[in-house]
Design a protein around this motif. Sequence first.
Motif, mmCIF file in Angstrom:
data_model
loop_
_atom_site.group_PDB
_atom_site.id
_atom_site.type_symbol
_atom_site.label_atom_id
_atom_site.label_comp_id
_atom_site.label_asym_id
_atom_site.label_seq_id
_atom_site.Cartn_x
_atom_site.Cartn_y
_atom_site.Cartn_z
ATOM 1 N N LEU A 132 -1.976 12.391 -4.032
ATOM 2 C CA LEU A 132 -2.575 12.048 -2.744
ATOM 3 C C LEU A 132 -3.174 10.648 -2.887
ATOM 4 O O LEU A 132 -3.355 10.165 -4.008
ATOM 5 N N ALA A 133 -3.517 10.032 -1.764
ATOM 6 C CA ALA A 133 -4.139 8.706 -1.858
ATOM 7 C C ALA A 133 -5.149 8.552 -0.734
ATOM 8 O O ALA A 133 -5.045 9.198 0.314
ATOM 9 N N LEU A 134 -6.139 7.695 -0.964
ATOM 10 C CA LEU A 134 -7.138 7.417 0.079
ATOM 11 C C LEU A 134 -7.599 5.967 -0.011
ATOM 12 O O LEU A 134 -7.414 5.297 -1.023
ATOM 13 N N GLY A 135 -8.223 5.512 1.060
ATOM 14 C CA GLY A 135 -8.856 4.186 1.086
ATOM 15 C C GLY A 135 -7.867 3.036 1.224
ATOM 16 O O GLY A 135 -6.735 3.193 1.676
ATOM 17 N N ASP A 136 -8.323 1.861 0.786
ATOM 18 C CA ASP A 136 -7.568 0.614 0.976
ATOM 19 C C ASP A 136 -6.192 0.632 0.324
ATOM 20 O O ASP A 136 -5.304 -0.120 0.724
ATOM 21 N N CYS A 137 -6.003 1.439 -0.741
ATOM 22 C CA CYS A 137 -4.726 1.383 -1.470
ATOM 23 C C CYS A 137 -3.612 2.112 -0.727
ATOM 24 O O CYS A 137 -2.458 2.051 -1.139
ATOM 25 N N CYS A 138 -3.949 2.811 0.372
ATOM 26 C CA CYS A 138 -2.879 3.533 1.077
ATOM 27 C C CYS A 138 -2.817 3.131 2.550
ATOM 28 O O CYS A 138 -3.752 2.552 3.098
ATOM 29 N N ALA A 139 -1.679 3.429 3.151
ATOM 30 C CA ALA A 139 -1.471 3.149 4.579
ATOM 31 C C ALA A 139 -1.281 4.497 5.262
ATOM 32 O O ALA A 139 -0.234 5.128 5.120
ATOM 33 N N ALA A 140 -2.327 4.937 5.968
ATOM 34 C CA ALA A 140 -2.265 6.228 6.670
ATOM 35 C C ALA A 140 -2.008 5.965 8.146
ATOM 36 O O ALA A 140 -2.564 5.018 8.704
ATOM 37 N N PRO A 146 -5.996 28.824 1.619
ATOM 38 C CA PRO A 146 -5.113 27.972 2.431
ATOM 39 C C PRO A 146 -5.784 26.624 2.737
ATOM 40 O O PRO A 146 -6.969 26.584 3.049
ATOM 41 N N GLU A 147 -5.024 25.538 2.607
ATOM 42 C CA GLU A 147 -5.589 24.207 2.896
ATOM 43 C C GLU A 147 -5.725 24.022 4.398
ATOM 44 O O GLU A 147 -4.917 24.568 5.157
ATOM 45 N N PRO A 148 -6.728 23.259 4.869
ATOM 46 C CA PRO A 148 -6.911 23.063 6.302
ATOM 47 C C PRO A 148 -5.628 22.509 6.931
ATOM 48 O O PRO A 148 -4.988 21.620 6.364
ATOM 49 N N SER A 149 -5.272 23.062 8.102
ATOM 50 C CA SER A 149 -4.013 22.613 8.697
ATOM 51 C C SER A 149 -4.194 21.329 9.517
ATOM 52 O O SER A 149 -3.243 20.594 9.761
ATOM 53 N N ALA A 150 -5.450 21.029 9.900
ATOM 54 C CA ALA A 150 -5.679 19.845 10.756
ATOM 55 C C ALA A 150 -5.384 18.566 9.977
ATOM 56 O O ALA A 150 -5.761 18.453 8.805
ATOM 57 N N PRO A 151 -4.728 17.606 10.640
ATOM 58 C CA PRO A 151 -4.469 16.330 9.947
ATOM 59 C C PRO A 151 -5.741 15.486 9.885
ATOM 60 O O PRO A 151 -6.719 15.775 10.573
ATOM 61 N N TYR A 152 -5.710 14.434 9.087
ATOM 62 C CA TYR A 152 -6.839 13.487 9.064
ATOM 63 C C TYR A 152 -6.682 12.533 10.244
ATOM 64 O O TYR A 152 -5.627 11.931 10.442
ATOM 65 N N GLN A 204 0.860 -1.200 0.000
ATOM 66 C CA GLN A 204 0.000 0.000 0.000
ATOM 67 C C GLN A 204 0.892 1.245 0.000
ATOM 68 O O GLN A 204 1.991 1.236 0.574
ATOM 69 N N ILE A 205 0.391 2.344 -0.601
ATOM 70 C CA ILE A 205 1.195 3.574 -0.670
ATOM 71 C C ILE A 205 1.285 4.195 0.716
ATOM 72 O O ILE A 205 0.263 4.374 1.396
ATOM 73 N N GLU A 206 2.466 4.565 1.103
ATOM 74 C CA GLU A 206 2.617 5.232 2.405
ATOM 75 C C GLU A 206 2.223 6.693 2.262
ATOM 76 O O GLU A 206 2.740 7.404 1.394
ATOM 77 N N VAL A 207 1.293 7.125 3.097
ATOM 78 C CA VAL A 207 0.890 8.544 3.093
ATOM 79 C C VAL A 207 1.079 9.097 4.506
ATOM 80 O O VAL A 207 1.140 8.338 5.481
ATOM 81 N N ASN A 208 1.168 10.428 4.601
ATOM 82 C CA ASN A 208 1.256 11.032 5.936
ATOM 83 C C ASN A 208 -0.161 11.319 6.449
ATOM 84 O O ASN A 208 -1.152 10.952 5.810
ATOM 85 N N GLU A 209 -0.249 11.999 7.602
ATOM 86 C CA GLU A 209 -1.575 12.213 8.204
ATOM 87 C C GLU A 209 -2.413 13.245 7.436
ATOM 88 O O GLU A 209 -3.553 13.519 7.797
ATOM 89 N N ARG A 210 -1.852 13.774 6.352
ATOM 90 C CA ARG A 210 -2.650 14.629 5.449
ATOM 91 C C ARG A 210 -2.944 13.900 4.131
ATOM 92 O O ARG A 210 -3.335 14.510 3.153
ATOM 93 N N THR A 247 -1.776 1.392 11.226
ATOM 94 C CA THR A 247 -2.304 2.247 10.153
ATOM 95 C C THR A 247 -3.828 2.150 10.154
ATOM 96 O O THR A 247 -4.408 1.215 10.738
ATOM 97 N N VAL A 248 -4.459 3.104 9.499
ATOM 98 C CA VAL A 248 -5.931 3.138 9.424
ATOM 99 C C VAL A 248 -6.416 1.841 8.763
ATOM 100 O O VAL A 248 -5.883 1.434 7.734
ATOM 101 N N PRO A 249 -7.414 1.168 9.370
ATOM 102 C CA PRO A 249 -7.854 -0.106 8.782
ATOM 103 C C PRO A 249 -8.511 0.069 7.419
ATOM 104 O O PRO A 249 -9.053 1.128 7.108
ATOM 105 N N ALA A 250 -8.439 -0.991 6.610
ATOM 106 C CA ALA A 250 -9.034 -0.962 5.261
ATOM 107 C C ALA A 250 -10.533 -1.171 5.394
ATOM 108 O O ALA A 250 -11.019 -2.306 5.369
#
Length: 438
Positions: free
Chosen positions: A313-321, A355-361, A298-304, A328-331
């Motif tokens: 950017l990446a989201l869902g099952d294909c990434c590891a947040a 400006p993009e939101p500064s809060a992480p996911y 899975q693609i490694e992503v940061n908390e954003r 990491t966040v479960p699939a």
Amino acid sequence: MPTSTSAPSERIVIVGGGAGGLELASRLGRAHGRQRITLVDSRPFHIWKPSLHEAAAGTLDIHQEGLSYLMLAHLNGFSFAQGRLESVDRERRLVTVDAVRDDQGEEVLPRRELGYDTLVLALGSASNFFNTPGAEAHAVTLDTTENAEQFRLTMLKAMALVDQAKVRDPSSRLDLVIVGGGATGVELAVELVEASHVVSAYGLPNFRAERDLAITLVEGAPRILSALPEKISTAATARLKELGIRVETSCRVSEVTGASVKTADGREFPAQLCMWAAGIQGPAVLRGLGLPLNKLGQIEVNERLETSDPHILALGDCCAAPWRDGRTVPARAQAAHQQAEYLAKKLGARLRHAPEPSAPYVYEDHGSLVSLGQDAGVGSLMGKLAGRGLFVSGTLARLMYMSLHLMHHKAVLGVSRTASLALARLLMRRTRPRVKLH
Ligand SMILES: Cc1cc2nc3c(=O)[nH]c(=O)nc-3n(C[C@H](O)[C@H](O)[C@H](O)COP(=O)(O)OP(=O)(O)OC[C@H]3O[C@@H](n4cnc5c(N)ncnc54)[C@H](O)[C@@H]3O)c2cc1C
């Protein structure tokens, strides 16, 4: 209608129109329009992946259930490009989408290149066979609608063959092994028992599901649903046993053959059919992108949800947040949904040059619900305070489980269309068998 004030040059391409990608495309499309938002998916229609076990059992008809991407694009104001992602040229910011061919191999859509300023990868996952000999060759998975349909037809055929064989040999039966006691394996086992009763009642004079279908669920961990609280495992195990499903825990599969499933402790379970639901990994296409991947691919992503490439950017099952305690966040569909909401805000700001939101996911676990048939479910709802789970079961749990699907429909179809669809399905049930028989 789009209300965009963004510069025309900003183009967002989302690849993968599943639980997360479709919601993201719909939210962004409604606000910014088809010039800026393009969704790519290899298929022409969308299916809510958590329904695939119902499609495999035949209790849900994928040809009725699928929502056309072209219709969804029209409703939500994004562009849709059908085709499989082939490669990404990160230097030139181009994705290559493979040609689409019909069943006879004739080209319907050519191979295309799509330019992007921001690319969102939302490709979901593929089954992980963990290098188990014979698994890929002999087991079926539930990765795609095609897999589910293939399994449904194979199962119908196998039941018909046993029905005929019983005339000559009354001991004939159908042995099915499901590898993996997570939610997918458990839900499929229950759905198959219910569906097989309907099939035998409709048209198989010699096949009696309760006597002639033997389902074994094999799980490597000491209990099924090991990611969920123990109370849920206990309730689900009791329900499976009540339905006649054999549950084998602490049992590692070492080989799958065309006729059996062998385990590391030397046992062998007969299996004319084997369903592999033992874990996931990132899709193979990710390996060619040159982005850092974890050990599951899975693609490694940061908390954003950013990758190491500022334009991807990446989201869902294909990434590891990252989540908590080094995990990491479960699939899960609820994670893909939350990540789509987060990225809609982030990319909305990017498109407006704000400006993009500064809060992480931060992943919020709202609990887990497991379907145990038409009228039953089991699960836990996470309380906001103290993080303690509230145990739910029976019809209430089943209704809450169904509401997840309705919420997804609401996000991509709107309230009134979702209500019409739900009503239409209810009415259709009165005119059709409960299981698709052809
Ligand atoms: C039987 C089953 C039951 C489940 N039950 C639950 C549940 O109860 N609750 C829960 O939270 N989760 C559940 N899940 C997990 C859930 O389905 C996934 O976590 C969720 O769908 C992930 O969303 P996603 O957007 O990352 O990917 P997906 O929903 O898998 O979507 C990926 C999309 O990408 C497309 N795609 C893939 N490769 C390519 C390519 N190369 N080019 C173009 N397009 C491509 C696919 O066609 C698909 O549309 C279940 C899963 C299964 C299989």
